[in-house]
Design a protein around this motif. Structure first.
Motif, PDB file in Angstrom:
ATOM      1  N   THR A  12     -17.311  42.873 -99.758  1.00  0.00           N
ATOM      2  CA  THR A  12     -17.457  42.649-101.204  1.00  0.00           C
ATOM      3  C   THR A  12     -16.637  43.647-102.018  1.00  0.00           C
ATOM      4  OG1 THR A  12     -19.687  41.896-100.740  1.00  0.00           O
ATOM      5  CG2 THR A  12     -19.201  42.417-103.035  1.00  0.00           C
ATOM      6  N   VAL A  13     -16.776  44.919-101.733  1.00  0.00           N
ATOM      7  CA  VAL A  13     -16.066  45.946-102.498  1.00  0.00           C
ATOM      8  C   VAL A  13     -14.635  46.111-101.982  1.00  0.00           C
ATOM      9  CG1 VAL A  13     -16.009  48.428-103.022  1.00  0.00           C
ATOM     10  CG2 VAL A  13     -18.160  47.152-103.202  1.00  0.00           C
ATOM     11  N   LYS A  34     -11.334  45.095 -90.633  1.00  0.00           N
ATOM     12  CA  LYS A  34     -12.488  44.209 -90.449  1.00  0.00           C
ATOM     13  C   LYS A  34     -13.103  44.488 -89.076  1.00  0.00           C
ATOM     14  CE  LYS A  34     -14.021  41.152 -92.418  1.00  0.00           C
ATOM     15  NZ  LYS A  34     -15.179  41.271 -93.344  1.00  0.00           N
ATOM     16  N   THR A  35     -14.385  44.133 -88.957  1.00  0.00           N
ATOM     17  CA  THR A  35     -15.042  44.281 -87.654  1.00  0.00           C
ATOM     18  C   THR A  35     -15.085  42.950 -86.903  1.00  0.00           C
ATOM     19  OG1 THR A  35     -17.162  43.904 -88.739  1.00  0.00           O
ATOM     20  CG2 THR A  35     -16.529  46.195 -88.357  1.00  0.00           C
ATOM     21  N   ASP A  89     -23.442  50.641 -96.381  1.00  0.00           N
ATOM     22  CA  ASP A  89     -24.197  51.885 -96.627  1.00  0.00           C
ATOM     23  C   ASP A  89     -24.426  52.658 -95.331  1.00  0.00           C
ATOM     24  OD1 ASP A  89     -24.482  50.584 -99.024  1.00  0.00           O
ATOM     25  OD2 ASP A  89     -26.673  50.601 -99.035  1.00  0.00           O
ATOM     26  N   ASP A 173     -26.340  40.323-103.324  1.00  0.00           N
ATOM     27  CA  ASP A 173     -25.097  39.755-103.841  1.00  0.00           C
ATOM     28  C   ASP A 173     -25.099  38.243-103.576  1.00  0.00           C
ATOM     29  OD1 ASP A 173     -23.991  42.085-104.832  1.00  0.00           O
ATOM     30  OD2 ASP A 173     -23.005  42.614-102.949  1.00  0.00           O
TER      31      ASP A 173
HETATM   32  P1  NAD Z   1     -20.131  44.446 -97.361  1.00  0.00           P
HETATM   33  O1  NAD Z   1     -21.139  44.313 -96.302  1.00  0.00           O
HETATM   34  O2  NAD Z   1     -19.869  43.292 -98.274  1.00  0.00           O
HETATM   35  O3  NAD Z   1     -18.718  44.830 -96.728  1.00  0.00           O
HETATM   36  C1  NAD Z   1     -18.591  45.866 -95.792  1.00  0.00           C
HETATM   37  C2  NAD Z   1     -17.390  45.594 -94.902  1.00  0.00           C
HETATM   38  O4  NAD Z   1     -17.219  46.689 -93.989  1.00  0.00           O
HETATM   39  C3  NAD Z   1     -17.500  44.336 -94.063  1.00  0.00           C
HETATM   40  O5  NAD Z   1     -16.277  43.666 -94.092  1.00  0.00           O
HETATM   41  C4  NAD Z   1     -17.769  44.867 -92.646  1.00  0.00           C
HETATM   42  O6  NAD Z   1     -17.214  44.023 -91.678  1.00  0.00           O
HETATM   43  C5  NAD Z   1     -17.015  46.174 -92.683  1.00  0.00           C
HETATM   44  N1  NAD Z   1     -17.491  47.176 -91.707  1.00  0.00           N
HETATM   45  C6  NAD Z   1     -18.681  47.240 -91.068  1.00  0.00           C
HETATM   46  N2  NAD Z   1     -18.713  48.315 -90.255  1.00  0.00           N
HETATM   47  C7  NAD Z   1     -17.515  48.943 -90.390  1.00  0.00           C
HETATM   48  C8  NAD Z   1     -16.943  50.101 -89.815  1.00  0.00           C
HETATM   49  N3  NAD Z   1     -17.602  50.829 -88.911  1.00  0.00           N
HETATM   50  N4  NAD Z   1     -15.695  50.444 -90.189  1.00  0.00           N
HETATM   51  C9  NAD Z   1     -15.003  49.728 -91.086  1.00  0.00           C
HETATM   52  N5  NAD Z   1     -15.505  48.608 -91.672  1.00  0.00           N
HETATM   53  C10 NAD Z   1     -16.740  48.223 -91.315  1.00  0.00           C
HETATM   54  O7  NAD Z   1     -20.538  45.753 -98.183  1.00  0.00           O
HETATM   55  P2  NAD Z   1     -20.199  46.071 -99.701  1.00  0.00           P
HETATM   56  O8  NAD Z   1     -21.190  45.367-100.574  1.00  0.00           O
HETATM   57  O9  NAD Z   1     -18.753  45.861 -99.945  1.00  0.00           O
HETATM   58  O10 NAD Z   1     -20.593  47.611 -99.762  1.00  0.00           O
HETATM   59  C11 NAD Z   1     -19.698  48.613 -99.362  1.00  0.00           C
HETATM   60  C12 NAD Z   1     -20.103  49.902-100.043  1.00  0.00           C
HETATM   61  O11 NAD Z   1     -19.987  49.726-101.457  1.00  0.00           O
HETATM   62  C13 NAD Z   1     -21.550  50.340 -99.806  1.00  0.00           C
HETATM   63  O12 NAD Z   1     -21.606  51.758 -99.844  1.00  0.00           O
HETATM   64  C14 NAD Z   1     -22.271  49.788-101.023  1.00  0.00           C
HETATM   65  O13 NAD Z   1     -23.466  50.471-101.322  1.00  0.00           O
HETATM   66  C15 NAD Z   1     -21.230  50.014-102.092  1.00  0.00           C
HETATM   67  N6  NAD Z   1     -21.372  49.158-103.269  1.00  0.00           N
HETATM   68  C16 NAD Z   1     -21.656  47.832-103.140  1.00  0.00           C
HETATM   69  C17 NAD Z   1     -21.791  47.075-104.293  1.00  0.00           C
HETATM   70  C18 NAD Z   1     -22.151  45.620-104.229  1.00  0.00           C
HETATM   71  O14 NAD Z   1     -22.657  45.086-105.206  1.00  0.00           O
HETATM   72  N7  NAD Z   1     -21.930  44.932-103.148  1.00  0.00           N
HETATM   73  C19 NAD Z   1     -21.602  47.653-105.545  1.00  0.00           C
HETATM   74  C20 NAD Z   1     -21.256  49.009-105.635  1.00  0.00           C
HETATM   75  C21 NAD Z   1     -21.145  49.763-104.479  1.00  0.00           C
END
Ligand code: NAD
Length: 344
Positions: A12-13, A34-35, A89, A173
């Motif tokens: 997402t981010v 990506k994983t 997270d 989300d």
């Molecule tokens: P997400 O689950 O949508 O995406 C995370 C991505 O990281 C996925 O593509 C996953 O495959 C990948 N991943 C998993 N393990 C991994 C690893 N070991 N190494 C590299 N990539 C890996 O998560 P998100 O919502 O994008 O959140 C990411 C961060 O941003 C978190 O800290 C979250 O708290 C923060 N955040 C999220 C939002 C939101 O609304 N989604 C808003 C602000 C901040």
């Protein structure tokens, strides 16, 4: 020459930050991680981002799916000037220990990580210079970013004695099918304060703020009700004038038909924003009620996208590419097409 940015985690981010970085003249995306070989992995290839896999053991799944990968996250990072960690997270801290520290790479973490992961917590308007030249910086969460975007200018201009704010948070989300609530209002947490107030203080340490948070069955946006006690006295017109001039804040009007978070998201679609994002914080003009020392307002936060421009500014600050916060904010916003406030 453009600085080389690696994006570790393309969800997402991460996918939004990758697009925002690619749009900047002074930065290039050298790879995303990506994983699993999901549709987002295909999308990364379609966007011409070199695709990497987090660990060697996961490579075969990509090969079986016919997706070309360039190597592992470690290979990608060798070449990078900076890494944006956008993994889920709690994974950021593992990545710091396993990759960024041993490889001596500067990194930006997201708000899902604890503040101790970094030397500074970051909001472009409130404390851009705190990240200057640092190795590890955390962009604060979507809710904290929303609070900082409006409270910082209000504090600068009118002086805030204290703030009390309620965060009405989206459940998951939109694409997250595993989380709720589906039919409940959930105090989250049930104790007071929520973590958001202390998190704001990582950016604005002198602010007296108490927050409470509730989760509700919606996926679109968060909504905050904010009540600030003001030192210098103010009127609604003063606050409207100030927020009109504030970057990444948009005043919206119920009178124009924007009566809910649903209509803000509809407006973002009509604006042709990529992924229907609303990177700015939307403050309802009619909600601004100022009676000398008391200020109330309501604001909506698009959780998936408000933190994206902050990641770009954090790169410029950490790599000492631009010392003037407003100059960086301007570059970021112009490249992302967030031009509305530059008219003022
Ligand atoms: P997400 O689950 O949508 O995406 C995370 C991505 O990281 C996925 O593509 C996953 O495959 C990948 N991943 C998993 N393990 C991994 C690893 N070991 N190494 C590299 N990539 C890996 O998560 P998100 O919502 O994008 O959140 C990411 C961060 O941003 C978190 O800290 C979250 O708290 C923060 N955040 C999220 C939002 C939101 O609304 N989604 C808003 C602000 C901040």
């Amino acid at each position: 020459m453009a600085v080389k940015v690696a994006i570790n985690g393309y969800g997402t981010v991460g996918k939004r930050v990758a697009d925002a970085v690619a749009a900047q003249k002074d930065m290039e995306v050298i790879g995303v991680v990506k994983t699993k070989p999901t549709f987002e992995a295909q999308q990364a290839i379609d966007s011409k981002f070199p695709l990497y896999v987090n660990v060697r053991e996961n490579m075969s799944a990509f090969k079986d799916a016919g997706l070309k990968i360039e190597g592992t996250a470690r290979d990608m990072m060798e070449e990078a000037d900076i890494v944006v960690d956008a993994a889920p997270d709690g994974i950021g801290i593992e990545n710091k220990k396993k990759l960024y520290e041993p490889l001596r790479k500067k990194a930006i973490f997201q708000g899902g990580e604890k503040s101790f992961i970094a030397q500074a917590s970051f909001n472009a308007l409130a404390n851009y210079k705190c990240a200057f030249g640092k190795d590890f910086v955390r962009v604060v969460s979507c809710n904290t970013t929303g609070l900082c975007r409006t409270l910082f200018p209000i504090d600068q201009k009118f002086g805030i004695k204290s703030v009390s704010a309620v965060m009405i948070r989206r459940g998951p989300d939109p694409a997250d099918i595993k989380k709720g609530p589906v039919n409940a209002i959930v105090p989250d947490p049930v104790t007071v304060p929520s973590h958001h107030g202390p998190d704001v203080k990582t950016v604005m340490p002198d602010l007296k703020i108490t927050t409470v948070a509730l989760k509700v069955p919606t996926t679109l946006m968060h909504l905050h009700t904010v009540n600030a006690s003001i030192s210098n006295g103010t009127t609604p017109e003063d606050v409207i004038d100030l927020l009109n001039k504030t970057p990444r804040v948009l005043l919206v009007k119920a009178e124009d038909g924007i009566k809910s978070t649903a209509q803000i998201m509809e407006w973002a679609k009509d604006l042709g924003r990529r992924r229907s994002d609303m990177n700015e914080i939307a403050v309802w003009k009619e909600s601004i009620n100022a009676n000398n020392s008391n200020l109330f307002y309501m604001q909506a936060i698009h959780q998936e996208s408000d933190i994206v421009p902050e990641n770009v500014d954090a790169i410029r600050s950490i790599l000492e590419m631009e010392s003037d916060p407003m100059a960086s904010i301007r570059k970021t916003d112009m490249a992302m097409g967030l031009k509305s406030w530059w008219k003022n």
